[in-house]
Design an enzyme around this catalytic site. Sequence first.
Site, PDB file in Angstrom:
ATOM      1  N   GLY A  12      -9.610  39.475  -2.336  1.00  0.00           N
ATOM      2  CA  GLY A  12     -10.201  38.721  -3.450  1.00  0.00           C
ATOM      3  C   GLY A  12     -11.509  38.059  -3.057  1.00  0.00           C
ATOM      4  N   THR A  14     -15.871  38.804  -3.019  1.00  0.00           N
ATOM      5  CA  THR A  14     -16.756  39.256  -4.103  1.00  0.00           C
ATOM      6  C   THR A  14     -16.376  40.676  -4.532  1.00  0.00           C
ATOM      7  OG1 THR A  14     -18.525  37.853  -3.279  1.00  0.00           O
ATOM      8  CG2 THR A  14     -19.177  39.647  -4.750  1.00  0.00           C
ATOM      9  N   ASP A  40      -5.287  31.778   3.091  1.00  0.00           N
ATOM     10  CA  ASP A  40      -5.327  31.485   4.538  1.00  0.00           C
ATOM     11  C   ASP A  40      -6.453  32.253   5.223  1.00  0.00           C
ATOM     12  OD1 ASP A  40      -3.240  29.878   4.348  1.00  0.00           O
ATOM     13  OD2 ASP A  40      -1.760  31.204   5.323  1.00  0.00           O
ATOM     14  N   LYS A  77     -34.412  35.187  -8.775  1.00  0.00           N
ATOM     15  CA  LYS A  77     -35.025  35.804  -7.591  1.00  0.00           C
ATOM     16  C   LYS A  77     -35.973  36.912  -8.054  1.00  0.00           C
ATOM     17  CE  LYS A  77     -33.859  38.772  -3.670  1.00  0.00           C
ATOM     18  NZ  LYS A  77     -32.814  39.544  -2.971  1.00  0.00           N
ATOM     19  N   GLU A 336     -32.538  42.920   2.565  1.00  0.00           N
ATOM     20  CA  GLU A 336     -32.722  43.583   1.263  1.00  0.00           C
ATOM     21  C   GLU A 336     -31.513  43.419   0.340  1.00  0.00           C
ATOM     22  OE1 GLU A 336     -35.414  44.540  -0.057  1.00  0.00           O
ATOM     23  OE2 GLU A 336     -36.812  44.994   1.549  1.00  0.00           O
ATOM     24  N   THR A 338     -28.358  44.390  -0.418  1.00  0.00           N
ATOM     25  CA  THR A 338     -27.878  45.519  -1.234  1.00  0.00           C
ATOM     26  C   THR A 338     -26.356  45.630  -1.307  1.00  0.00           C
ATOM     27  OG1 THR A 338     -28.122  46.886   0.742  1.00  0.00           O
ATOM     28  CG2 THR A 338     -29.901  46.972  -0.866  1.00  0.00           C
ATOM     29  N   ILE A 340     -23.759  43.698  -2.421  1.00  0.00           N
ATOM     30  CA  ILE A 340     -23.061  43.420  -3.683  1.00  0.00           C
ATOM     31  C   ILE A 340     -23.434  44.492  -4.719  1.00  0.00           C
ATOM     32  CG2 ILE A 340     -22.782  41.745  -5.566  1.00  0.00           C
ATOM     33  CD1 ILE A 340     -23.339  39.529  -3.494  1.00  0.00           C
TER      34      ILE A 340
END
Length: 494
Positions: A12, A14, A40, A77, A336, A338, A340
């Site tokens: 869990g 991103t 945890d 951004k 750069e 990339t 995500i």
Amino acid sequence: MSAIRRVVIAGGGTAGWVAAAALVKQLGPLLDITLVESDDIGTVGVGESTIPTSRTFHQLLGLDEATFMRETQSTFKLGIVFENWGKVGDRYVHSFGEIGRKSTWMAPFHHFWMEAKAQGFGGSLSDYCFELQAAEAGRFATGEGATINYAYHLDATLYGRFLRKLAEPAGVKRVEGKIASVDQDPESRHLTALVLESGARIEGDFFLDCTGFRGLLIEQTLQTGFEDWTHWLATNSAYAVQTESVRPPVPYTRAIAHQAGWRWQIPLQHRVGNGIVFASDFMSDDEAKTKLLNEIEGKPLFDPRLIRYRTGRRRKVWNGNCVALGLASGFIEPLESTSIHLVKIAITRLIQSFPFGGVSEAVADRFNDQSRQELENIRDFIILHYHLNQRDDSAFWKQCREMAVPDSLTARIAAFREAAEAHQDGIELFRVDSWVQVLMGQGIEPQSYHELARMMPPTDLRDALGALAANVGAGVAKLPPHAQFLQSYCPAAA
Ligand code: FAD
């Protein structure tokens, strides 16, 4: 082939929550989705700078931009400012903008600019890029019909929470607990269930491995294999720390090279994300941590956290009935921003070819092939930043300069050096403008360029370029300061 209805997402961070939110939004009524995560273990806790494709992905989720930005303390951004990369003291911007905006011309704008330079005018290439000039001026605005190209800086933890708030009410079941083992079908080797430390079994027909660098399913269980890229991308460690803001947020990420890697600075509304990336063969942990703490602005909010990684890719991201997303699928390196994006593009692609009727090897092969190509293109782009340097201050930069790079990159560099030719391949993320900004930023001066520009009478070329630069300047002057726009558009709760 058996029907696929139950999707289990392991992890869990991103990646996990991006996948959960997208799957439930697009295919919710057709699937039963469960996400398992462990408080945890926690998440990697970094990954706060994005690229413009995030906006398209958010549209796919039906997100309201101002709400998303408010809840994740985001800022805008417009690109990345690279400092000390070609040489110590150098500075250039890789912006998200188009340079020149003259799509009717048969050659990209930089050829016309090079002709102008040869004739003794034309200024700097950056004069013709709206997003770049807006970044430099610290100005920003968007709204209905705006054509400005931008991305976000976001708080990674808040982003996960925000996506969870969308996904759970829409039908994703969340299970808290540590995965102790993974069950497999003895014949097909397909995964059948996650077994938690509590003894609970989470059964599924299809699994997404979002467990981060561990790759609990894709590697520890399926032993898919990893292609190591350390010989091209030698950094393997980072310290991350958040600091209090000491100035209004700028609309760009800073990437500041140092003798054995680089340092990032990502301004959010409520704080700044900082980190130092380094190659442990060339810099010790203590040295990196001290350097980071000496160079950041503002009070640190906690002690810097060490993260280790290995650059490279999983040999297959889709193996049997498992697809790896995020850090479980591989990691190029944070330069750069990339990673995500790659999660988002992968889950979108999976949705487009979701194996409802059972896993098709042909579909999985195609998925793997596309993912590989995509990653290799990005890999080349990142290597470029390291390889094209004239720094003589450390063994790290000498090694980067002298290393043999992939043939694909050697060909690109030669094409630009010899003829100012830059291109974007079919599946490739980075556009011609990105390649041009970085190739020139890293110090390449092409030996020749397209002759097309010479067909323009010099006064026409001068007038056209003058008008373009004036338009950029006038447009930027009309924008409000970035901080002021944030305050009116999406003020975050304190
Ligand atoms: P993680 O955040 O590690 O999540 C893994 C999840 O799996 C967690 O929920 C964990 O609890 C769970 N888990 C693991 N094992 C178990 C178990 N046994 N049982 C139950 N749950 C388990 N990307 C960008 O796009 N932009 C950036 O600016 C950027 N900067 C980066 C800087 C650094 C130094 C690094 C290392 C990465 C950066 N990235 C960046 C990449 C980005 O951080 C990741 O792509 C993103 O956070 C996704 O991570 P993840 O969800 O795959 O893994």
